[in-house]
Scaffold this motif. Sequence first.
Motif, PDB file in Angstrom:
ATOM      1  N   ASN A   4      33.341 -47.899   0.970  1.00  0.00           N
ATOM      2  CA  ASN A   4      33.244 -49.233   0.376  1.00  0.00           C
ATOM      3  C   ASN A   4      31.832 -49.524  -0.129  1.00  0.00           C
ATOM      4  O   ASN A   4      30.876 -48.804   0.171  1.00  0.00           O
ATOM      5  N   GLN A  44      38.210 -51.637   8.027  1.00  0.00           N
ATOM      6  CA  GLN A  44      38.382 -52.410   6.803  1.00  0.00           C
ATOM      7  C   GLN A  44      39.846 -52.677   6.505  1.00  0.00           C
ATOM      8  O   GLN A  44      40.231 -53.790   6.115  1.00  0.00           O
ATOM      9  N   GLU A  45      40.698 -51.675   6.703  1.00  0.00           N
ATOM     10  CA  GLU A  45      42.108 -51.817   6.324  1.00  0.00           C
ATOM     11  C   GLU A  45      42.844 -52.829   7.205  1.00  0.00           C
ATOM     12  O   GLU A  45      43.771 -53.508   6.739  1.00  0.00           O
ATOM     13  N   THR A  52      41.576 -55.571   8.569  1.00  0.00           N
ATOM     14  CA  THR A  52      41.169 -56.906   8.117  1.00  0.00           C
ATOM     15  C   THR A  52      41.811 -57.253   6.789  1.00  0.00           C
ATOM     16  O   THR A  52      42.360 -58.355   6.605  1.00  0.00           O
ATOM     17  N   GLU A  53      41.766 -56.316   5.856  1.00  0.00           N
ATOM     18  CA  GLU A  53      42.299 -56.592   4.524  1.00  0.00           C
ATOM     19  C   GLU A  53      43.805 -56.794   4.543  1.00  0.00           C
ATOM     20  O   GLU A  53      44.331 -57.723   3.901  1.00  0.00           O
ATOM     21  N   GLN A 111      44.745 -60.127   5.962  1.00  0.00           N
ATOM     22  CA  GLN A 111      44.513 -61.206   4.991  1.00  0.00           C
ATOM     23  C   GLN A 111      45.609 -61.261   3.944  1.00  0.00           C
ATOM     24  O   GLN A 111      45.970 -62.345   3.465  1.00  0.00           O
ATOM     25  N   TYR A 148      49.521 -52.216  -0.948  1.00  0.00           N
ATOM     26  CA  TYR A 148      48.144 -52.010  -0.478  1.00  0.00           C
ATOM     27  C   TYR A 148      47.779 -50.531  -0.473  1.00  0.00           C
ATOM     28  O   TYR A 148      46.683 -50.146  -0.891  1.00  0.00           O
ATOM     29  N   ASN A 188      44.930 -48.444  -3.195  1.00  0.00           N
ATOM     30  CA  ASN A 188      43.701 -47.853  -2.654  1.00  0.00           C
ATOM     31  C   ASN A 188      43.679 -46.323  -2.680  1.00  0.00           C
ATOM     32  O   ASN A 188      42.786 -45.712  -2.097  1.00  0.00           O
TER      33      ASN A 188
END
Length: 425
Positions: free
Chosen positions: A196, A362-363, A365-366, A369, A406, A410
């Motif tokens: 990231n 990261q994944e 949290t994302e 959301q 998702y 990515n």
Amino acid sequence: MELLLRPTTITRIKMIFYNLAVKAYSSLIFTASGFNTKAKLWINGRKNLFEHLQDWVFNDDRPIIWMHCASLGEFEQGRPVLEEIQFKHPDHRILLTFFSPSGFEVRKNYSGADFICYLPADTPFNAEHFVTMVKPKLTIFVKYEFWFNYIKELKAANLPIVIISAIFRPEQHFFKWYGAWFKKQLSLINRFYVQNQSSADLLNKIGIDHVIVSGDTRFDRVKEVAKNPKQYPIIEAFKANSKILIGGSTWPPDEALLAELWKSTPDNLKLIIAPHLIDEEHLKSIEQAFPGSTLRLSKADNDSARKAKILIVDSIGHLSHIYQYGDFALIGGGFGVGTHNILEAATFGLPVFFGPNHTKFQETTELAQLGGAFPINNSTEFTKAFQDLFNNPINQTIASKTCRDYIAKNTGATEIILSGIESYL
């Protein structure tokens, strides 16, 4: 004290302390090997390693590409890159090393590498001997692996090193006031491929600019698994017309949540539990938590599977493919060591639940959301969140699509990395 010493002297002192720490760790593992299975594997797996490696190296004069992974998770991140290299460069040999038994013991027969072994401890002698013998045309370290004697020897021999799927956080020692020596070691890496932009920014702030934001290769790996999953007729028989909740890489706190949920489970729901540890004691504890309801996969046939309500996966290496049969997933580790891989479930469109220790990923949290993942803090929250989703088919469909989208959004890190490392090959 440091201000009174020359920089070269400071570097030597810190390297001495680093080497002492490596030796102390190896000594502790050796001591533990008398009563700990993993420690024994760690020690025994390195016996006569150089002799075997030397035989392999000198048996063929093709150039060597070396990939090193700490354990199984890092291997899965490196695997897409490794397999593309193997496909595009059959004139090279692949050397794959592991630090941990949980990686080596599972993948020691992996067909995508020409030689697989443990990495010798990062002592000056081992590093010099290893690098002089192997002379890798390219070295690829995956995610977190920073073995400074190996890096030093590779750099001294002018052999390129890249780090892939790397991720950095402000709390790491590289970015602290005492981290100058560690920053210097990072500067020896030829190129970083990071997950990231925040990782790239952290490296840039300490003067490292040979950084490319490529993303995480795990997305490419799970997408490939979803395209070509292994089939399990017994699990197909088990599923029949039921909905399935999969407990993936679970620990006892996760299994306690499943046991509490099971007290009020709908008739058309079944469980698959794939624990992180599959020792007999742990398997028996799961069976005791669900008395009379469980069946081990190793003992199942189609008839017994159809009648069972809970299937325990008592072997390793299957979970990423078993997710294809699920409708929901509780991913283990979030009440202890940290949430395990949620992408393996998400790629099949499974909404995922996990415990509170997930924020460094990261994944998690994302996806939370976006509405495809559901962090929970206790069994009450889990039962409510699960039942709310289970009883609302429209929300299930939305969450499932969110997970698939998702993953698709990515993917692509492997292609970026491959195009970049071509210059070294």
